[in-house]
Design a protein around this motif. Structure first.
Motif, mmCIF file in Angstrom:
data_model
loop_
_atom_site.group_PDB
_atom_site.id
_atom_site.type_symbol
_atom_site.label_atom_id
_atom_site.label_comp_id
_atom_site.label_asym_id
_atom_site.label_seq_id
_atom_site.Cartn_x
_atom_site.Cartn_y
_atom_site.Cartn_z
ATOM 1 N N HIS A 113 0.839 -1.215 0.000
ATOM 2 C CA HIS A 113 0.000 0.000 0.000
ATOM 3 C C HIS A 113 0.869 1.258 0.000
ATOM 4 C CE1 HIS A 113 -3.789 2.243 1.521
ATOM 5 N NE2 HIS A 113 -3.872 1.980 0.222
ATOM 6 N N ASP A 114 1.967 1.173 -0.775
ATOM 7 C CA ASP A 114 2.899 2.297 -0.886
ATOM 8 C C ASP A 114 2.510 3.113 -2.130
ATOM 9 O OD1 ASP A 114 5.029 4.039 -1.233
ATOM 10 O OD2 ASP A 114 6.513 2.575 -0.568
ATOM 11 N N VAL A 115 1.723 4.155 -1.927
ATOM 12 C CA VAL A 115 1.168 4.929 -3.041
ATOM 13 C C VAL A 115 2.263 5.570 -3.884
ATOM 14 C CG1 VAL A 115 -0.319 6.864 -3.664
ATOM 15 C CG2 VAL A 115 -0.958 5.354 -1.769
ATOM 16 N N ASN A 116 3.255 6.151 -3.234
ATOM 17 C CA ASN A 116 4.326 6.835 -3.965
ATOM 18 C C ASN A 116 5.122 5.866 -4.828
ATOM 19 O OD1 ASN A 116 3.659 9.344 -2.893
ATOM 20 N ND2 ASN A 116 4.998 9.069 -1.118
ATOM 21 N N GLY A 146 -2.398 -10.360 -12.172
ATOM 22 C CA GLY A 146 -1.549 -10.576 -11.004
ATOM 23 C C GLY A 146 -2.190 -10.022 -9.744
ATOM 24 N N VAL A 147 -2.779 -8.843 -9.865
ATOM 25 C CA VAL A 147 -3.482 -8.244 -8.729
ATOM 26 C C VAL A 147 -4.674 -9.113 -8.332
ATOM 27 C CG1 VAL A 147 -4.859 -6.268 -7.970
ATOM 28 C CG2 VAL A 147 -2.758 -5.891 -9.260
ATOM 29 N N ALA A 148 -5.420 -9.589 -9.338
ATOM 30 C CA ALA A 148 -6.581 -10.443 -9.059
ATOM 31 C C ALA A 148 -6.139 -11.729 -8.356
ATOM 32 C CB ALA A 148 -7.317 -10.772 -10.354
ATOM 33 N N GLU A 155 -14.016 -2.705 -8.852
ATOM 34 C CA GLU A 155 -14.865 -2.440 -10.013
ATOM 35 C C GLU A 155 -14.081 -2.021 -11.249
ATOM 36 O OE1 GLU A 155 -17.855 0.336 -8.915
ATOM 37 O OE2 GLU A 155 -18.805 -0.997 -7.451
ATOM 38 N N SER A 156 -12.917 -1.419 -11.054
ATOM 39 C CA SER A 156 -12.129 -0.936 -12.197
ATOM 40 C C SER A 156 -11.344 -2.046 -12.889
ATOM 41 C CB SER A 156 -11.167 0.167 -11.740
ATOM 42 O OG SER A 156 -10.416 -0.247 -10.613
ATOM 43 N N LEU A 157 -11.411 -3.285 -12.371
ATOM 44 C CA LEU A 157 -10.652 -4.387 -12.971
ATOM 45 C C LEU A 157 -11.086 -4.653 -14.405
ATOM 46 C CD1 LEU A 157 -8.684 -6.772 -12.871
ATOM 47 C CD2 LEU A 157 -10.486 -8.132 -11.812
ATOM 48 N N LEU A 158 -12.393 -4.739 -14.649
ATOM 49 C CA LEU A 158 -12.878 -5.037 -15.998
ATOM 50 C C LEU A 158 -12.476 -3.955 -16.990
ATOM 51 C CD1 LEU A 158 -16.452 -6.528 -15.408
ATOM 52 C CD2 LEU A 158 -14.381 -7.722 -16.124
ATOM 53 N N GLY A 159 -12.523 -2.689 -16.542
ATOM 54 C CA GLY A 159 -12.119 -1.584 -17.415
ATOM 55 C C GLY A 159 -10.679 -1.699 -17.858
ATOM 56 N N VAL A 160 -9.823 -2.186 -16.972
ATOM 57 C CA VAL A 160 -8.403 -2.350 -17.301
ATOM 58 C C VAL A 160 -8.194 -3.540 -18.234
ATOM 59 C CG1 VAL A 160 -6.175 -3.015 -16.308
ATOM 60 C CG2 VAL A 160 -7.499 -1.206 -15.261
ATOM 61 N N PHE A 184 -7.273 1.856 -11.286
ATOM 62 C CA PHE A 184 -7.275 0.444 -10.901
ATOM 63 C C PHE A 184 -6.230 0.172 -9.817
ATOM 64 C CE2 PHE A 184 -4.999 -3.598 -11.671
ATOM 65 C CZ PHE A 184 -5.956 -4.459 -11.171
ATOM 66 N N VAL A 185 -5.040 0.752 -9.984
ATOM 67 C CA VAL A 185 -3.973 0.572 -8.988
ATOM 68 C C VAL A 185 -4.441 1.068 -7.617
ATOM 69 C CG1 VAL A 185 -1.676 1.368 -8.288
ATOM 70 C CG2 VAL A 185 -2.080 0.646 -10.649
ATOM 71 N N ARG A 186 -5.054 2.242 -7.609
ATOM 72 C CA ARG A 186 -5.551 2.794 -6.341
ATOM 73 C C ARG A 186 -6.638 1.902 -5.739
ATOM 74 N NH1 ARG A 186 -7.845 6.937 -8.241
ATOM 75 N NH2 ARG A 186 -9.907 5.962 -8.230
ATOM 76 N N ASP A 187 -7.585 1.488 -6.580
ATOM 77 C CA ASP A 187 -8.673 0.644 -6.078
ATOM 78 C C ASP A 187 -8.150 -0.700 -5.573
ATOM 79 O OD1 ASP A 187 -10.326 2.677 -6.851
ATOM 80 O OD2 ASP A 187 -11.093 1.663 -8.655
ATOM 81 N N GLY A 188 -7.238 -1.298 -6.347
ATOM 82 C CA GLY A 188 -6.691 -2.595 -5.965
ATOM 83 C C GLY A 188 -5.885 -2.515 -4.683
ATOM 84 N N SER A 189 -5.064 -1.474 -4.571
ATOM 85 C CA SER A 189 -4.239 -1.309 -3.376
ATOM 86 C C SER A 189 -5.099 -1.052 -2.142
ATOM 87 C CB SER A 189 -3.258 -0.151 -3.593
ATOM 88 O OG SER A 189 -2.394 -0.009 -2.486
ATOM 89 N N ASP A 190 -6.127 -0.215 -2.300
ATOM 90 C CA ASP A 190 -7.026 0.064 -1.174
ATOM 91 C C ASP A 190 -7.754 -1.204 -0.732
ATOM 92 O OD1 ASP A 190 -6.296 2.701 -1.243
ATOM 93 O OD2 ASP A 190 -8.124 3.416 -2.228
ATOM 94 N N TYR A 191 -8.175 -2.006 -1.700
ATOM 95 C CA TYR A 191 -8.906 -3.226 -1.350
ATOM 96 C C TYR A 191 -7.992 -4.218 -0.629
ATOM 97 C CZ TYR A 191 -11.855 -7.358 -1.802
ATOM 98 O OH TYR A 191 -12.600 -8.475 -1.546
ATOM 99 N N MET A 192 -6.747 -4.342 -1.133
ATOM 100 C CA MET A 192 -5.809 -5.244 -0.465
ATOM 101 C C MET A 192 -5.494 -4.758 0.947
ATOM 102 S SD MET A 192 -3.143 -6.708 -3.311
ATOM 103 C CE MET A 192 -2.874 -5.258 -4.293
#
Length: 528
Positions: free
Chosen positions: A327-330, A363-365, A379-384, A404-412
């Protein structure tokens, strides 16, 4: 012969119209009569006449209501002439609103009726010529673009399209990008707006009379054949012409996120060679990612820029996945920046970009699955995964990917928190069973999909001891057991309890026990 029906509630008025003029001599034939608007509407639906002559004031359904109903039922084949005994401007206004073709005042004389029929016939003739020419222009353009045009075809095209002499030609494609939130129906409607805007632009340059047919290539792109004779307003510059086109269609996109890209095929000296320009412009489309900063793209430039079918530097895969899991945004933002810079600078082909993006997304999935999460929550997975279904600029794709990166990281991160509430004991057990290996706070955090700093804080709060101190204490206690129960050398003991450096092991042992390993072992012998 044009078919006519007469609608009037006065039978003598209808018979009078029938006998007023020799209808056949003027190209018309009366095929039916009706005594009111309701009956007349049924007759229109059944006979589909070319012309309807109707009184305004009638019982049941009047003339204006009849016309409105006919329009609503899409009975637009018929033209309408209204007859009234009232010289009332309000009737004329309503007639115009319903697109009535002419208005006659009672009493009707022969000359007035004849002239009205002549005007209506003239409308049909004028409408037929453009329609015929439009079909012919579309057919000619298709032949030109397919490379099936003879010199005579090119000459006819020059006449119908209004091409200037000694002009050069380019096929031009206008593409709407980054309209990812639109449905296909919305996209098609928006494209029609862009076409109208482009038609206005060409008309202002004199390339819209006669109008150039547009080719719709998909719901997001259309094209047309342009000739250099219309570039006087831009000093003969194709680039300035294309930039002007971009500015003009951008006005149509003022209320949309769509971003225009204009592609120009090879310049050819004859309309007969338009197929060469047509082919080359499609070959230039995949280069928009390599030329990400250019709104106008010429096929001559892309022809000398081969695209690369390759993969990203593997290190960015590792950095990317690690930054997401931590969860390292930078760090994630930096990894994405480098990835997209490589896409552009190394001229990745769209297929290669799609493969890279898909691999990261999957890989994220997969990681989410290992964390016992549900990838559908992102939700942004399909769009990517399906971004290539619609045209996108490189910057537009990056925005979608970063979302997608932000959504995936937040969910993890949320999964980690949930797991951490009941998972810290599993971390402690893992340490106790794997302390002989080369483990650290960072490696265990990765194993349990946790942020290292957060894991350290949680471990300290739960067990009232720092992670490193706990790990060191377990190792030293095991080292003492080995020194007591075996004849292992100090360096062998160090290796067995997870220290790759014997000297560092001695230092850490002395830090905990206030004596070196040998002093500890000797003290045991002395007591014997």
């Amino acid at each position: 012969m044009r078919s006519v029906i007469l609608i009037d509630d006065e039978v003598f008025a209808r018979k009078g119209l029938c006998s007023l003029i020799p209808w056949n001599d003027h190209g018309y034939q009366i095929v039916g009569e009706a005594s009111d608007g309701e009956e007349g509407l049924e007759l229109i639906e059944r006979l589909q006449p070319d012309l309807v002559i109707t009184d305004i004031r009638m019982p049941v359904v009047d003339g204006l209501e009849l016309i409105r109903s006919a329009k609503e039922k899409n009975l637009t084949r018929s033209k309408f002439i209204l007859i009234t005994g009232y010289n009332d401007f309000s009737y004329a206004q309503q007639a115009l609103r319903f697109e009535v073709d002419d208005l006659l005042l009672k009493p009707i004389d022969e000359d007035e009726l004849t002239e009205t029929l002549r005007r209506v016939s003239s409308k049909w003739e004028k409408a037929a010529v453009p329609a015929e020419n439009e079909n012919r222009r579309a057919l000619l353009l298709e032949r030109l673009l397919q490379g099936k045009a003879e010199e005579s075809t090119a000459q006819e095209a020059a006449r119908l399209f209004g091409f200037t002499r000694d002009a050069e030609f380019r096929y031009v494609i206008v593409e709407r990008n980054d309209a990812s939130s639109e449905t296909e129906e919305e996209a098609a409607l928006a494209l029609e707006g862009w076409k109208r805007s482009a038609a206005d632009f060409l008309a202002a340059l004199g390339q819209g009379d006669p109008p150039m047919p547009f080719q719709t290539h998909n719901p997001y792109a259309f094209g047309f054949l342009a000739d250099s004779g219309r570039l006087r307003a831009y000093a003969g510059s194709w680039e300035r012409f294309a930039e002007g086109l971009v500015r003009h269609v951008s006005k149509a996109a003022a209320d949309s996120s769509a971003v225009p890209r204009v592609y120009l095929g090879h310049s050819v000296r004859s309309a007969k060679d338009a197929a060469m320009s047509y082919r080359s412009v499609f070959e230039s489309l995949p280069h928009k990612f390599a030329l990400a900063d250019q709104t106008v793209i010429f096929s001559e430039k892309t022809g000398s820029m081969p695209l690369q079918y390759r993969d990203l530097d593997p290190k960015w895969t590792d950095v990317f996945m690690e930054s997401l899991e931590e969860h390292d945004v930078n760090a994630a933002h930096e990894a994405v920046s480098h990835m997209f810079a490589e896409f552009r600078d190394l001229r990745f082909a769209p297929e290669s970009i799609h493969a890279c993006i898909s691999r990261f997304a999957l890989g994220v999935a997969e990681t989410i699955g290992k964390m016992e999460g549900n990838e559908a929550e992102v939700e942004s997975l399909l769009g990517v995964l399906h971004w290539n279904k619609r045209p996108m600029t490189l910057s537009g794709l990056r925005r979608v990917f970063e979302d997608f990166v932000r959504d995936g990281s937040d969910y993890m991160a949320s999964l980690r928190k949930d797991k951490a509430k009941g998972g810290i004991s599993k971390v402690k057990l893992y340490i106790e069973t794997h302390f002989r290996e080369n483990i650290s706070l960072k490696s265990i955090a990765k194993q349990f999909y946790m942020n290292p700093v957060y894991l350290g804080q949680l471990f300290r709060k739960t067990y009232n001891v720092y992670f490193n101190d706990y790990l060191l204490n377990i190792r030293i206690q095991e080292a003492k057991r080995l020194l007591r129960q075996t004849d292992c050398k100090v360096y062998e003991v160090a290796a067995k309890v997870g220290f790759s450096n014997p000297d560092y092991f001695v230092t850490q042992f002395e830090k905990v026990e206030r004596k070196t390993p040998m002093e500890y072992k000797n003290s045991l012998i002395a007591r014997s």
